[in-house]
Enzyme design. Structure first.
Site, short mmCIF file in Angstrom:
data_model
loop_
_atom_site.label_atom_id
_atom_site.label_comp_id
_atom_site.label_asym_id
_atom_site.label_seq_id
_atom_site.Cartn_x
_atom_site.Cartn_y
_atom_site.Cartn_z
CD GLU B 49 -41.32 -31.86 25.27
OE1 GLU B 49 -40.11 -32.18 25.41
OE2 GLU B 49 -41.67 -30.77 24.76
CG PHE B 111 -42.04 -24.52 12.87
CD1 PHE B 111 -40.66 -24.71 12.87
CD2 PHE B 111 -42.66 -24.08 14.03
CE1 PHE B 111 -39.92 -24.46 14.02
CE2 PHE B 111 -41.92 -23.82 15.18
CZ PHE B 111 -40.55 -24.02 15.17
CD GLN B 112 -42.07 -26.62 17.41
OE1 GLN B 112 -43.18 -26.33 17.83
NE2 GLN B 112 -40.95 -26.49 18.13
CE LYS B 161 -52.29 -22.59 16.61
NZ LYS B 161 -51.76 -22.33 17.95
CG MET B 478 -26.23 -54.40 34.06
SD MET B 478 -25.96 -55.66 35.32
CE MET B 478 -27.48 -55.58 36.26
#
Lengths: 164, 565
Positions: B49, B111-112, B161, B478
């Protein structure tokens, strides 16, 4: 330096956390905070008392202005304003101190709003320094519990912010 | 006709002119993905993502349009955070849609579930939790409007949802009504007039340009302005492509790894005209010695950028295009005064030319070992002006900024503010999706590349022919450079001891891999890499301990540059 800022915002969920997030994100403590809807119920007025570096506070004020939900900011620093705070104080009041508590309440033009044989609950309104003063006088009597609203302020003079 | 929330979402995207989105499916966005099959919108499935957001960001930077990313709730949403913060710091217009657990479960540790609105509040321009499907169209309209107007930025819309499944009458609003959001567009006329007077009185002017010029598509106006007053132009990393580097007035980049002459010009200037820049600490060095003799004019659309880090003598809040047009017009009416000013500043330009001669951008060439700067120069030679170059973050990023002559806006995509390693590959993916015919090159280091190397799969799957250049020194170069200069060469955890075979890695994904280990192989590898269809990794085994120079050490003034090792 102490600052009092009024923020007029959309009266919606999540807005308050955006506002206070700008202070907490910079490690600034908010000394007091009061929030309630205005005459226009879709707008809330937040009054924030805080203290800190002037330049950082100017930055915070600009950032507050930048929030999408912010409608207007008034920074009262250096302005003439009326400031009032309310406090409810539950103080021990037994035989030997009842009269003295009443006298103090009278001097400060407070009100007794709850009475028991062993306590008074006092309502007092005024500038934060006035509240500080009555608390100091009542402290020896035994303060059981105390709540302060934090100051609310309006600018002096005939001008007002319409709609709020 | 009634539509479901997920249908409304896709309708709104179509009406906003979105043709491509980047995302990753999951439980709370499964309805949207189902409706996506019937939508004209093209979806690119990234492998992470974070990459979806960087890809949307690369798409936005390359096109100037709003980029769109889609992710599921919980881990999908938290994975987007670095991408969102990257876009926020560089003011890139994005709309990020995240799924959320059903409204009845919010706050239950479902959940999630993650408090995405809370987590993204400090890294978005604005965010929304949609609680009623009836609000969805209005919120999306506002989200796109907020993302692209004023100082642009990412806006997140969290979509539970059940709201996706609920139905409502669909109508897309024509206008946006936000009483708390009215960005200033036109600069205050009196302030612009004052600016014109200050410019005419200047004897050592410097124009300091930031990313705002790219964002507001004002490169032409900038060029007109600079040429009219014959003032030298220095750019930040974000503005790299906004002013042609080969232009005689160009000073290149200023700041920590800027050119000697840009930093000297700023330090000695008597008028600094900041255009869409924000005086970042990597630009100013020690504030106390930054442009000590200069009056400062600061033009920016965002009032919070003004006087944030430096004192400003004349602020102008407004859209750069508008302000620069007005300024050029006001100055153009005074040809005689301009001519006198240009004449008076001849000595200043000569002084700058002397600095350019004394310390041009340079490096020590080698016949035996590949110098990373040499690779960058060769790529420039072998590509067209409209090639889009993305970078990751680190030494390779600075070398690209120093040694690549950008000439067209929106051809250099790099994470400037947040400094996100792993940005370049997915950003290149997004830019290539927007411009399938253009050459898109990700210049990378071996460290940064491995932060999002999984996106090779996306490139191959969608036949996006991004060319990846890896300047491989087996170091986090760096940080190693800082350890060498400031920590007595104690290379703590900066050596990437496991040598990766990047050629085989490319092949494992079905891409092409090429490698150069000596300087005489460099040109051939680049030629072959650019000609080969499809995604290609070109790995260059470069000098391991090459440093980015010149350098202003952290906390030093711009005039205290380290010029050579």
């Amino acid at each position: 330096m102490k600052h009092i800022i009024s923020v007029l915002v959309e009266n919606e969920f999540g807005v308050l956390s955006r506002v206070v997030g700008l202070f907490s994100g910079r490690g600034f403590n908010i000394e007091s905070l009061s929030v309630a809807p205005t005459l226009d119920p879709t707008i809330s007025r937040i009054t924030i008392a805080t203290s800190g570096d002037d330049q950082i506070l100017e930055q915070i004020t600009k950032q507050l202005n930048k929030l999408i939900d912010t409608i207007k900011i008034i920074d009262f620093t250096g302005q003439d304003f009326v400031e009032r705070e309310m406090s409810l104080i539950k103080v021990t009041a037994e035989d030997n101190t009842r009269a003295e508590v009443l006298r103090i309440v009278d001097i400060f033009r407070g009100k007794i709003v709850d009475v028991t044989p062993r306590s008074f609950t006092i309502e007092v309104t005024g500038s934060p320094t006035k509240i500080d003063a009555i608390i100091e006088l009542l402290r020896p009597m035994g303060i059981k519990e105390l709540v302060r609203s934090g100051p609310v302020v309006l600018g002096r003079g005939p001008k007002g912010w319409k709609g709020a | 006709m009634k539509k479901t929330g997920s249908q409304i979402l896709l309708e709104c995207l179509t009406l906003e002119g979105v043709d491509t989105i980047f995302g990753y499916p999951g439980g709370t966005v499964i309805n949207i993905y189902d409706d996506l099959m019937d939508s004209p919108i093209k979806h690119i499935l990234t492998r992470h993502e974070q990459a979806a957001v960087h890809a949307a960001d690369g798409y936005a930077r390359a096109t100037g349009k709003v980029g769109v990313a889609l992710a599921t709730s919980g881990p999908g949403a938290t994975n987007t955070i670095t991408g969102i913060a990257t876009a926020y710091m560089d003011s890139i217009p994005l709309v990020i849609i995240t799924g959320q657990v059903p409204t009845a479960l919010i706050g239950n540790d479902a959940f999630q579930e993650a408090d995405v609105i809370g987590i993204t509040r400090p890294v978005t321009k604005h965010n929304y939790l949609v609680k009623d499907v009836k609000d969805l169209a209005r919120i999306l309209k506002q989200a796109f409007y907020i993302a692209r107007t004023g100082r642009p930025g990412p806006v997140l819309v969290d979509l539970p949802k059940d709201v996706q499944m609920a139905t409502a009458e669909f109508s897309y609003p024509d206008t946006v009504e936000l009483r708390g959001y009215k960005p200033t567009f036109s600069g205050n006329a009196r302030q612009v007039e004052k600016a014109a007077k200050m410019i005419l009185a200047a004897r050592k002017p410097v124009i300091y340009v930031g990313g705002g010029v790219v964002l507001s598509n004002s490169s032409d106006e900038l060029k007109q302005f600079a040429e009219l007053v014959q003032a030298p132009v220095t750019t930040t990393l974000m503005a790299m492509s906004s002013f042609p580097k080969k232009h005689p007035l160009s000073l290149g980049m200023l700041g920590m790894h800027g050119t000697y002459y840009a930093n000297m010009a700023v330090t000695n200037s008597d008028l600094l005209i900041a255009v869409g820049a924000r005086f970042d600490d990597r630009v100013t060095g020690k504030i106390a010695t930054f442009a000590p003799h200069a009056k400062i004019i600061h033009i920016d659309i965002d009032p919070t950028s003004i006087k944030k880090n430096v004192r400003v003598d004349l602020p102008i809040v407004g859209d750069l295009k508008d302000v620069l047009q007005t300024l050029v017009k006001k100055l153009g009416e005074r040809q005689e005064l301009i001519a006198a000013m240009v004449d008076e500043t001849t000595g200043w330009r000569k002084e700058i030319d002397n600095w350019k001669e004394q310390h041009p951008m340079s490096y020590t060439a080698s016949k035996t070992i590949i110098k990373p700067q040499y690779v960058i120069e060769k790529i420039r030679e072998l590509t067209n002006d409209d090639a889009i170059i993305t970078t990751e973050v680190g030494q390779h990023q600075m070398w690209t900024a120093q040694f690549f002559d950008f000439s067209q806006p929106r051809t250099f995509l790099s994470s400037g503010g947040l400094g996100t390693m792993g940005y370049g590959l997915p950003a290149a993916l997004g830019a290539q999706a927007a411009f399938p015919e253009r050459q898109v090159i990700d210049v990378s280091g071996d460290g940064s590349f491995q932060m999002n190397s999984q996106e090779l799969a996306t490139l191959v799957q969608y036949r996006l022919p991004v060319k990846i250049v890896i300047l491989n020194n087996n170091f986090l170069g760096m940080v190693r450079q800082w350890q060498q200069l400031f920590f007595h060469k104690r290379y703590s955890q900066t050596c990437m001891e496991l040598p990766i075979d990047f050629v085989k890695l490319a092949e494992a994904y079905g891409a092409t891999g090429l490698r150069a280990t000596t300087p005489d192989e460099v040109e051939n590898v680049i030629r072959k890499g650019l000609e080969t269809p499809g995604p290609v990794i070109m790995e260059f085994k470069v000098a391991r301990e090459e440093n980015v120079l010149p350098m202003v050490p952290a906390g030093a003034g711009l005039n205290e540059m380290v010029l050579a090792s």
